[in-house]
Scaffold this motif. Structure first.
Motif, PDB file in Angstrom:
ATOM      1  N   ASN A  62     -59.026  -0.104 -36.669  1.00 61.56           N
ATOM      2  CA  ASN A  62     -59.586   0.097 -35.339  1.00 61.56           C
ATOM      3  C   ASN A  62     -59.645  -1.209 -34.557  1.00 61.56           C
ATOM      4  O   ASN A  62     -59.741  -2.296 -35.137  1.00 61.56           O
ATOM      5  CB  ASN A  62     -61.004   0.676 -35.442  1.00 61.56           C
ATOM      6  CG  ASN A  62     -61.052   1.950 -36.251  1.00 61.56           C
ATOM      7  OD1 ASN A  62     -60.163   2.805 -36.145  1.00 61.56           O
ATOM      8  ND2 ASN A  62     -62.078   2.098 -37.083  1.00 61.56           N
ATOM      9  N   GLU A  63     -59.618  -1.089 -33.252  1.00 58.81           N
ATOM     10  CA  GLU A  63     -59.816  -2.259 -32.405  1.00 58.81           C
ATOM     11  C   GLU A  63     -61.142  -2.922 -32.768  1.00 58.81           C
ATOM     12  O   GLU A  63     -62.152  -2.240 -32.941  1.00 58.81           O
ATOM     13  CB  GLU A  63     -59.830  -1.847 -30.936  1.00 58.81           C
ATOM     14  CG  GLU A  63     -60.007  -3.011 -29.981  1.00 58.81           C
ATOM     15  CD  GLU A  63     -59.983  -2.580 -28.531  1.00 58.81           C
ATOM     16  OE1 GLU A  63     -60.172  -3.454 -27.643  1.00 58.81           O
ATOM     17  OE2 GLU A  63     -59.777  -1.377 -28.259  1.00 58.81           O
ATOM     18  N   LYS A 211     -52.947  -3.422 -31.399  1.00 63.47           N
ATOM     19  CA  LYS A 211     -54.010  -2.418 -31.382  1.00 63.47           C
ATOM     20  C   LYS A 211     -55.388  -3.048 -31.210  1.00 63.47           C
ATOM     21  O   LYS A 211     -56.387  -2.345 -31.067  1.00 63.47           O
ATOM     22  CB  LYS A 211     -53.949  -1.602 -32.687  1.00 63.47           C
ATOM     23  CG  LYS A 211     -54.781  -0.332 -32.673  1.00 63.47           C
ATOM     24  CD  LYS A 211     -54.547   0.508 -33.930  1.00 63.47           C
ATOM     25  CE  LYS A 211     -55.365   1.791 -33.859  1.00 63.47           C
ATOM     26  NZ  LYS A 211     -55.157   2.657 -35.049  1.00 63.47           N
ATOM     27  N   GLY A 212     -55.454  -4.374 -31.242  1.00 67.20           N
ATOM     28  CA  GLY A 212     -56.730  -5.056 -31.071  1.00 67.20           C
ATOM     29  C   GLY A 212     -57.383  -5.474 -32.367  1.00 67.20           C
ATOM     30  O   GLY A 212     -58.565  -5.811 -32.399  1.00 67.20           O
ATOM     31  N   VAL A 213     -56.597  -5.489 -33.439  1.00 65.53           N
ATOM     32  CA  VAL A 213     -57.093  -5.944 -34.739  1.00 65.53           C
ATOM     33  C   VAL A 213     -56.799  -7.436 -34.871  1.00 65.53           C
ATOM     34  O   VAL A 213     -55.678  -7.876 -34.605  1.00 65.53           O
ATOM     35  CB  VAL A 213     -56.430  -5.165 -35.892  1.00 65.53           C
ATOM     36  CG1 VAL A 213     -56.893  -5.689 -37.251  1.00 65.53           C
ATOM     37  CG2 VAL A 213     -56.727  -3.675 -35.765  1.00 65.53           C
ATOM     38  N   ALA A 260     -70.182  -9.367 -36.296  1.00 63.02           N
ATOM     39  CA  ALA A 260     -71.305  -9.353 -35.355  1.00 63.02           C
ATOM     40  C   ALA A 260     -71.105  -8.315 -34.254  1.00 63.02           C
ATOM     41  O   ALA A 260     -72.076  -7.754 -33.729  1.00 63.02           O
ATOM     42  CB  ALA A 260     -71.487 -10.740 -34.747  1.00 63.02           C
ATOM     43  N   ALA A 261     -69.824  -8.052 -33.930  1.00 64.78           N
ATOM     44  CA  ALA A 261     -69.517  -7.082 -32.878  1.00 64.78           C
ATOM     45  C   ALA A 261     -69.372  -5.663 -33.410  1.00 64.78           C
ATOM     46  O   ALA A 261     -69.042  -4.743 -32.654  1.00 64.78           O
ATOM     47  CB  ALA A 261     -68.240  -7.508 -32.153  1.00 64.78           C
ATOM     48  N   GLY A 262     -69.591  -5.483 -34.711  1.00 65.22           N
ATOM     49  CA  GLY A 262     -69.520  -4.148 -35.299  1.00 65.22           C
ATOM     50  C   GLY A 262     -68.179  -3.789 -35.890  1.00 65.22           C
ATOM     51  O   GLY A 262     -67.962  -2.644 -36.305  1.00 65.22           O
ATOM     52  N   GLY A 263     -67.255  -4.754 -35.950  1.00 65.93           N
ATOM     53  CA  GLY A 263     -65.958  -4.500 -36.555  1.00 65.93           C
ATOM     54  C   GLY A 263     -66.026  -4.591 -38.070  1.00 65.93           C
ATOM     55  O   GLY A 263     -66.980  -5.129 -38.634  1.00 65.93           O
ATOM     56  N   ARG A 264     -65.002  -4.070 -38.700  1.00 66.41           N
ATOM     57  CA  ARG A 264     -64.947  -4.102 -40.161  1.00 66.41           C
ATOM     58  C   ARG A 264     -64.101  -5.271 -40.641  1.00 66.41           C
ATOM     59  O   ARG A 264     -63.149  -5.685 -39.991  1.00 66.41           O
ATOM     60  CB  ARG A 264     -64.348  -2.803 -40.704  1.00 66.41           C
ATOM     61  CG  ARG A 264     -65.145  -1.548 -40.402  1.00 66.41           C
ATOM     62  CD  ARG A 264     -64.382  -0.319 -40.869  1.00 66.41           C
ATOM     63  NE  ARG A 264     -63.074  -0.229 -40.211  1.00 66.41           N
ATOM     64  CZ  ARG A 264     -62.096   0.595 -40.603  1.00 66.41           C
ATOM     65  NH1 ARG A 264     -62.266   1.386 -41.650  1.00 66.41           N
ATOM     66  NH2 ARG A 264     -60.946   0.619 -39.950  1.00 66.41           N
ATOM     67  N   VAL A 265     -64.436  -5.769 -41.827  1.00 67.71           N
ATOM     68  CA  VAL A 265     -63.657  -6.817 -42.482  1.00 67.71           C
ATOM     69  C   VAL A 265     -62.832  -6.139 -43.569  1.00 67.71           C
ATOM     70  O   VAL A 265     -63.382  -5.592 -44.532  1.00 67.71           O
ATOM     71  CB  VAL A 265     -64.567  -7.900 -43.081  1.00 67.71           C
ATOM     72  CG1 VAL A 265     -63.734  -8.933 -43.832  1.00 67.71           C
ATOM     73  CG2 VAL A 265     -65.399  -8.562 -41.981  1.00 67.71           C
ATOM     74  N   ILE A 266     -61.520  -6.172 -43.399  1.00 68.72           N
ATOM     75  CA  ILE A 266     -60.609  -5.453 -44.285  1.00 68.72           C
ATOM     76  C   ILE A 266     -59.749  -6.474 -45.012  1.00 68.72           C
ATOM     77  O   ILE A 266     -58.967  -7.203 -44.403  1.00 68.72           O
ATOM     78  CB  ILE A 266     -59.720  -4.484 -43.490  1.00 68.72           C
ATOM     79  CG1 ILE A 266     -60.606  -3.465 -42.749  1.00 68.72           C
ATOM     80  CG2 ILE A 266     -58.721  -3.780 -44.405  1.00 68.72           C
ATOM     81  CD1 ILE A 266     -59.900  -2.728 -41.639  1.00 68.72           C
ATOM     82  N   CYS A 267     -59.900  -6.559 -46.324  1.00 66.81           N
ATOM     83  CA  CYS A 267     -59.174  -7.544 -47.119  1.00 66.81           C
ATOM     84  C   CYS A 267     -57.857  -6.978 -47.603  1.00 66.81           C
ATOM     85  O   CYS A 267     -57.807  -5.861 -48.134  1.00 66.81           O
ATOM     86  CB  CYS A 267     -60.014  -7.992 -48.311  1.00 66.81           C
ATOM     87  SG  CYS A 267     -61.235  -9.237 -47.892  1.00 66.81           S
TER      88      CYS A 267
END
Length: 357
Positions: A62-63, A211-213, A260-267
């Motif tokens: 997601n963005e 996509k904004g990632v 902090a902005a609610g995004g996910r950290v995807i490793c």
């Protein structure tokens, strides 16, 4: 600095992570197109399993998310040579970890020929080395000598005479050496590829960014710590070898801002995951740092910085399978592996991928 997590008491045994794998499912070569490999998707909330193609990963990003990649580059770390003055006394060497520029921790076969003071010859004399120390598990510290005229360093020599260190379960010849590198690799030093990243193409990364990632680069030089087999019955007694890692301020800022902005950290891969967990505070903030990590993640571990994981299918009873089981849970992961066998997924370094979110 050496990072290790606190030991967590568990009743789980190494044998709890065993599964039957038919030999024909061990991938001997990469998929013809990197992002055309299969992708198993595990939803931790619903418990569902979906079967996709790897390039479908973009549909799950997601963005505002950040994709964390390990940009370590595999070096031609496997050398064949002989004991100086005894050409019949052959030696196989795997460079594991750089201690200083010309001093490396290595795995030497046969060990009986690798005594302190032994001198070794590689590439017809282009590279020579002396064993200066014997470490635990029989690893050796070797100090290398070579012609440094013209500004040559040991990496130049390795690229001239070394071989790509493919895992022993890959028995077929790799025609294109670039297929054992990620398309974004740049920091030389790994003895094995961070294989989850092998599925990405430059085009797919461009589409993900559009996509904004965000992309955050970290580095962990893959060595024996990642692949060393667990030889104890109680997994909490296993000790990991350390591996060098680094997180830049730029990458730490990208990750912390996304969170902090609610995004996910995807490793992307277990190495990226171990790097972030080594560099994170208890509240999940990632700090810029470098050092050696021997972090061992197994069920009971509380993740601090990772929200989703892209990974390959790992060997039975391996620390990598234990890490994945810690991120989801052992029962669901082992069921997913049984499903992968039934569905004839391809396993290990050149195999298919899994996305857990």
């Amino acid at each position: 600095m050496i990072i290790r997590n606190e030991r967590i008491h568990t009743e789980l045994s190494t044998s709890d992570f065993y599964y039957d794998l038919p030999e024909e499912l061990i991938a001997q070569h990469p998929a013809e197109v990197r992002d055309a490999s299969r992708l198993m998707v595990l939803d931790r909330k619903s418990g569902t399993i979906d079967h996709k193609v790897f390039h479908d990963i973009i549909d799950y990003l997601n963005e505002g998310d950040v994709l964390v990649i390990n940009d370590s580059k595999v070096i031609p770390a496997r050398l064949y040579g002989h004991v100086e003055g005894r050409e019949e006394a052959s030696i196989e060497l795997l460079l594991l970890k750089q201690k200083e520029l010309d001093s490396w921790e290595t795995l030497v076969k046969p060990g009986k020929r690798a005594k302190v003071g032994s001198r070794l010859v590689f590439g017809g004399g282009l590279l020579r080395g002396e064993i200066v120390e014997i470490l635990e598990e029989g690893n050796r510290i070797i100090r290398f000598e070579y012609d440094k005229s013209g500004g040559k360093n040991i990496y130049d020599i390795l690229h001239e005479i070394g071989l790509m260190p493919l895992p022993p379960y890959i028995t077929e010849r790799l025609e294109d050496k670039s297929r054992y590198q990620t398309v974004y690799a740049r920091e030389e030093g790994s003895a094995a590829a961070p294989t989850a990243g092998l599925h990405f193409t430059e085009e797919l990364i461009d589409r993900i960014c559009a996509k904004g990632v965000k992309i955050a680069r970290v580095m962990l030089h893959v060595g024996l710590g990642t692949f060393r087999p667990v030889k104890v019955d109680k997994i909490d007694e296993h000790v990991m070898h350390t591996e060098f890692f680094s997180v830049s301020k730029e990458s730490a800022d990208i990750i912390n801002a996304a969170r902090a902005a609610g995004g996910r950290v995807i490793c992307v891969g277990t190495t990226s995951c171990r790097t972030l967990e080594s560099a994170s505070t208890d509240d999940g903030r990632v700090e810029a740092m470098s050092g050696n990590t021997g972090i061992f993640i197994y069920p009971g571990y509380k993740f601090k910085a990772v929200d989703a994981l892209i990974t390959n299918f790992h060997l039975p009873e391996s620390t990598l399978l234990m890490l994945v089981s810690a991120f989801y849970n052992r029962d669901n992961v082992m069921e997913a592996y049984r499903t992968a066998v039934e569905e004839k997924y391809r396993f290990f370094s050149f195999g298919d991928a899994m996305f857990i979110y």
